[in-house]
Design a protein around this motif. Structure first.
Motif, PDB file in Angstrom:
ATOM      1  N   LEU A   1       0.828  -1.201   0.000  1.00 13.18           N
ATOM      2  CA  LEU A   1       0.000   0.000   0.000  1.00 13.18           C
ATOM      3  C   LEU A   1       0.858   1.244   0.000  1.00 13.18           C
ATOM      4  N   ARG A   2       0.288   2.314  -0.547  1.00  8.26           N
ATOM      5  CA  ARG A   2       0.940   3.621  -0.541  1.00  8.26           C
ATOM      6  C   ARG A   2       0.125   4.579   0.319  1.00  8.26           C
ATOM      7  N   LEU A   3       0.835   5.388   1.098  1.00  5.46           N
ATOM      8  CA  LEU A   3       0.220   6.374   1.961  1.00  5.46           C
ATOM      9  C   LEU A   3       0.902   7.712   1.725  1.00  5.46           C
ATOM     10  N   THR A   4       0.155   8.723   1.418  1.00  2.15           N
ATOM     11  CA  THR A   4       0.691  10.017   1.001  1.00  2.15           C
ATOM     12  C   THR A   4       1.739  10.548   1.984  1.00  2.15           C
ATOM     13  N   ASP A   5       2.965  10.755   1.472  1.00  3.95           N
ATOM     14  CA  ASP A   5       4.087  11.360   2.211  1.00  3.95           C
ATOM     15  C   ASP A   5       4.658  10.467   3.318  1.00  3.95           C
ATOM     16  N   ALA A   6       4.115   9.285   3.521  1.00  8.88           N
ATOM     17  CA  ALA A   6       4.622   8.410   4.584  1.00  8.88           C
ATOM     18  C   ALA A   6       6.020   7.915   4.219  1.00  8.88           C
ATOM     19  N   PHE A   7       6.837   7.651   5.258  1.00  9.43           N
ATOM     20  CA  PHE A   7       8.212   7.226   5.016  1.00  9.43           C
ATOM     21  C   PHE A   7       8.745   6.467   6.221  1.00  9.43           C
ATOM     22  N   GLU A   8       9.204   5.281   6.039  1.00 12.23           N
ATOM     23  CA  GLU A   8       9.924   4.387   6.940  1.00 12.23           C
ATOM     24  C   GLU A   8       9.324   4.263   8.350  1.00 12.23           C
ATOM     25  N   CYS A   9       9.895   3.349   9.136  1.00 16.08           N
ATOM     26  CA  CYS A   9       9.530   3.097  10.547  1.00 16.08           C
ATOM     27  C   CYS A   9       8.021   2.957  10.760  1.00 16.08           C
ATOM     28  N   PRO A  10       7.353   2.007  10.080  1.00 17.69           N
ATOM     29  CA  PRO A  10       5.906   1.886  10.239  1.00 17.69           C
ATOM     30  C   PRO A  10       5.522   1.227  11.559  1.00 17.69           C
ATOM     31  N   ASP A  11       4.308   1.530  11.983  1.00 21.00           N
ATOM     32  CA  ASP A  11       3.674   0.872  13.122  1.00 21.00           C
ATOM     33  C   ASP A  11       2.192   0.804  12.797  1.00 21.00           C
ATOM     34  N   LEU A  12       1.498  -0.181  13.361  1.00 24.86           N
ATOM     35  CA  LEU A  12       0.076  -0.362  13.114  1.00 24.86           C
ATOM     36  C   LEU A  12      -0.566  -0.820  14.404  1.00 24.86           C
ATOM     37  N   PHE A  13      -1.575  -0.095  14.872  1.00 22.21           N
ATOM     38  CA  PHE A  13      -2.179  -0.443  16.154  1.00 22.21           C
ATOM     39  C   PHE A  13      -3.633   0.013  16.186  1.00 22.21           C
TER      40      PHE A  13
ATOM     41  N   ASP B   1      -8.226  -5.778   8.763  1.00 22.93           N
ATOM     42  CA  ASP B   1      -8.883  -7.070   8.958  1.00 22.93           C
ATOM     43  C   ASP B   1      -7.900  -8.227   9.118  1.00 22.93           C
ATOM     44  N   GLY B   2      -6.620  -7.890   9.314  1.00 21.16           N
ATOM     45  CA  GLY B   2      -5.605  -8.931   9.421  1.00 21.16           C
ATOM     46  C   GLY B   2      -4.876  -9.188   8.115  1.00 21.16           C
ATOM     47  N   TYR B   3      -5.444  -8.685   7.029  1.00 22.46           N
ATOM     48  CA  TYR B   3      -4.842  -8.862   5.710  1.00 22.46           C
ATOM     49  C   TYR B   3      -4.580  -7.520   5.020  1.00 22.46           C
ATOM     50  N   THR B   4      -5.526  -6.591   5.207  1.00 17.50           N
ATOM     51  CA  THR B   4      -5.491  -5.344   4.450  1.00 17.50           C
ATOM     52  C   THR B   4      -5.808  -4.171   5.363  1.00 17.50           C
ATOM     53  N   PHE B   5      -4.999  -3.111   5.274  1.00 16.39           N
ATOM     54  CA  PHE B   5      -5.319  -1.849   5.935  1.00 16.39           C
ATOM     55  C   PHE B   5      -6.042  -0.976   4.929  1.00 16.39           C
ATOM     56  N   THR B   6      -7.253  -0.537   5.296  1.00 20.13           N
ATOM     57  CA  THR B   6      -8.051   0.348   4.448  1.00 20.13           C
ATOM     58  C   THR B   6      -8.040   1.734   5.056  1.00 20.13           C
ATOM     59  N   ASN B   7      -7.429   2.664   4.375  1.00 20.47           N
ATOM     60  CA  ASN B   7      -7.280   4.020   4.907  1.00 20.47           C
ATOM     61  C   ASN B   7      -8.531   4.835   4.651  1.00 20.47           C
ATOM     62  N   HIS B   8      -8.998   5.559   5.696  1.00 25.54           N
ATOM     63  CA  HIS B   8     -10.186   6.390   5.570  1.00 25.54           C
ATOM     64  C   HIS B   8      -9.894   7.860   5.858  1.00 25.54           C
ATOM     65  N   SER B   9      -8.641   8.234   5.949  1.00 23.34           N
ATOM     66  CA  SER B   9      -8.318   9.623   6.297  1.00 23.34           C
ATOM     67  C   SER B   9      -7.283  10.190   5.345  1.00 23.34           C
ATOM     68  N   ASP B  10      -7.162  11.505   5.364  1.00 23.24           N
ATOM     69  CA  ASP B  10      -6.022  12.152   4.737  1.00 23.24           C
ATOM     70  C   ASP B  10      -4.799  11.939   5.627  1.00 23.24           C
ATOM     71  N   LYS B  11      -3.664  12.396   5.177  1.00 26.39           N
ATOM     72  CA  LYS B  11      -2.484  12.393   6.049  1.00 26.39           C
ATOM     73  C   LYS B  11      -2.754  13.293   7.238  1.00 26.39           C
ATOM     74  N   LEU B  12      -2.567  12.756   8.437  1.00 27.60           N
ATOM     75  CA  LEU B  12      -2.726  13.520   9.658  1.00 27.60           C
ATOM     76  C   LEU B  12      -1.353  13.722  10.285  1.00 27.60           C
TER      77      LEU B  12
END
Length: 515
Positions: A270-282, A309-320
């Motif tokens: 997946l691509r996330l606008t302007d995101a870069f390295e050191c990911p975390d998901l919670f 859902d354990g397989y896919t992150f579905t983004n619902h926001s702009d970059k915060l």
């Protein structure tokens, strides 16, 4: 020139001259390379500090060092039974700094048996970035940290870049349940030793509660993209799998799944606008609601709110945007804390003239707050911090006040009622921080940061720890960190408002230092 050292004690002390020439020093035993570092070496016998290398595992063996003809450097190496301790005392007290050397990203944050483990990107041999290893510190209260021995050193696979840690609760990898398991990026091609290798994700473990870490040789997550790195792994109960989030390239990340902690399969790119390295998901609770939402995090403090859902992150926001300025970076949440998401960022503080560079922020507990039908991430001070602070004074501000500060870390907490259309000025020595609720800005020197809906904020917190200042505002959705220049500050703090009719309540706290 080759120089021999018979290993007899527990540590080598390696002399460092920070303005010397970076020189590659190789350590061999029986003609086999075991270590390789770049060390700044000067042209005389003076030193700035020592780097400690634990050598218990090599006792009875002989190191053969090569890489320089500087006999002063070799003669400056000593063997000791304790690691080198810098005697300098002017450093932050509740913001972790290394004894000496450079630190950056926190790694392997994990809690087990009453102990918090914080590993970190570490260069023991300089106050600049190089030789990326995993330093280690422990704490029982998240505020007072003890630096332990460095645990992961560069090897033939490359430097040891960022990664994570977790408890082996399901007794996988043929290891006991109380084992700590680590995932790290082996940065192939970043050293002479690893010049023909790619970036892979390595696996390591500790059976002595994090004190020593053993790499699982030839077991790794293969390369997906050239410099893919920074694995963060957690258990996802609903889909019954371990999840890894991994940076791939530019603004692209991967989600991977495993049931055995060894073999991971990509389930999403997946691509996330302007995101870069050191990911975390919670997954975070929305304050005052039953709803939870998933947050995808990256190094700059940008975050994205959605579903997972354990397989896919579905983004619902702009970059915060989580950070009001650029000093905090590469935060990671601590594994092993039930129903808590406590995050520690690296602070890109320079500490000019000191034998250490970089610090860690005060741990903050994340939650989501709904404001004007938007969700924002809260950086709440962790309960351990709140338990350690002592109220030493309460007053009110209608015009101007002056506070005298000792060397003990302190917090100034300012509250008010109703809408605030004001500008507060905080003078710390010769430095000025302005909180402009009219212009919705936070200002320090040339830095100007926008505030979110700042006119409705009801609490402003300023924590002063030597020359590190942490500021939170508007229900802790605004978070900024500043480094005051020069030496530690112990003088007067002035607080004043440009509207004398506005009434502010001020609580002043000192932080118990304990042991």
């Amino acid at each position: 020139m080759k120089f021999k050292i018979n290993c007899e004690k527990s540590y080598l002390w390696i002399p460092v001259q920070v303005h010397g020439e970076q020189t590659e020093i190789t350590f061999e035993i029986d003609d086999e390379k075991v270590m390789e570092f770049k060390v700044p070496i000067g042209n005389d016998s003076s030193i700035d500090f020592y780097a400690s290398i634990p050598i218990d595992d090599f006792k009875g063996k002989t190191f053969v060092l090569s890489g320089t003809d500087g006999i002063d450097f070799y003669n400056g190496i000593t063997q000791e039974d304790v690691p080198y301790q810098n005697k300098q005392i002017t450093r932050p007290q509740i913001h972790f700094t290394a004894n000496t050397g450079w630190i950056n990203d926190p790694n392997g944050l994990v809690y087990q048996d009453g102990v918090y483990h914080m590993y970190f990107q570490y260069n023991p041999f300089h106050v600049e970035w190089e030789n990326m290893s995993w330093g280690h510190a422990t704490s029982t209260d998240l505020l007072h940290w003890k630096q332990e021995d460095t645990v992961l050193w560069p090897d033939e696979y490359g430097m040891m870049f960022s990664g994570c840690g977790l408890r082996n609760d399901k007794k996988l990898l043929d290891l006991p349940k109380d084992t700590l398991v680590y995932y790290y990026s082996a940065a192939g091609g970043t050293t002479t030793w690893s010049k023909n290798r790619e970036f892979v994700q390595g696996i390591a473990y500790s059976t002595d509660n994090g004190k020593h870490i053993t790499k699982m040789k030839d077991v790794n997550i293969p390369t997906i993209e050239k410099e893919n790195r920074d694995p963060k792994v957690f258990w996802h109960e609903k889909s019954q799998a371990y999840i890894m989030v991994l940076w791939l390239q530019e603004d692209e990340f991967a989600v991977l799944r495993s049931t055995d902690l060894k073999d991971f399969t990509v389930s999403q790119r997946l691509r996330l606008t302007d995101a870069f390295e050191c990911p975390d998901l919670f997954e975070l609770q929305v304050v005052g609601e039953e709803e939870t939402r998933w947050v995808f995090w990256c190094a700059d403090g940008y975050y994205y709110i959605g579903d997972f859902d354990g397989y896919t992150f579905t983004n619902h926001s702009d970059k915060l945007v989580s950070y009001a300025n650029k000093l905090p970076y590469a935060a990671q949440t601590i594994s092993g804390l039930d129903n808590r998401h406590v995050s520690i960022p690296w602070l890109r503080a320079r500490f000019e003239g000191k034998p250490y560079t970089g610090a860690m922020g005060i741990p903050r507990e994340f939650s989501l707050l709904r404001t004007d039908d938007e969700l924002r991430l809260q950086h709440n001070l962790c309960k351990e911090y709140k338990d350690a602070r002592q109220l030493i004074g309460t007053t009110s501000l209608t015009d101007r006040m002056v506070i005298t500060r000792s060397q003990v870390p302190m917090e100034i907490e300012i509250t008010w009622e109703g809408e605030c259309n004001d500008e507060l000025t905080i003078e710390i020595g010769e430095e000025i921080i302005k909180v402009d609720f009219i212009g919705r800005q936070l200002n320090y020197k040339e830095e100007t940061s926008s505030l979110f809906n700042a006119s409705t904020g009801e609490l402003l917190s300023i924590i002063i720890d030597e020359n590190v200042i942490e500021v939170t505002a508007q229900d802790s959705t605004i978070y900024a960190v500043y480094e005051l220049p020069g030496q530690s500050f112990t003088g007067k703090i002035g607080v004043y408002s440009n509207k004398s009719e506005k009434h502010y309540n001020i609580n002043i706290y000192e932080i118990e230092m304990g042991s």
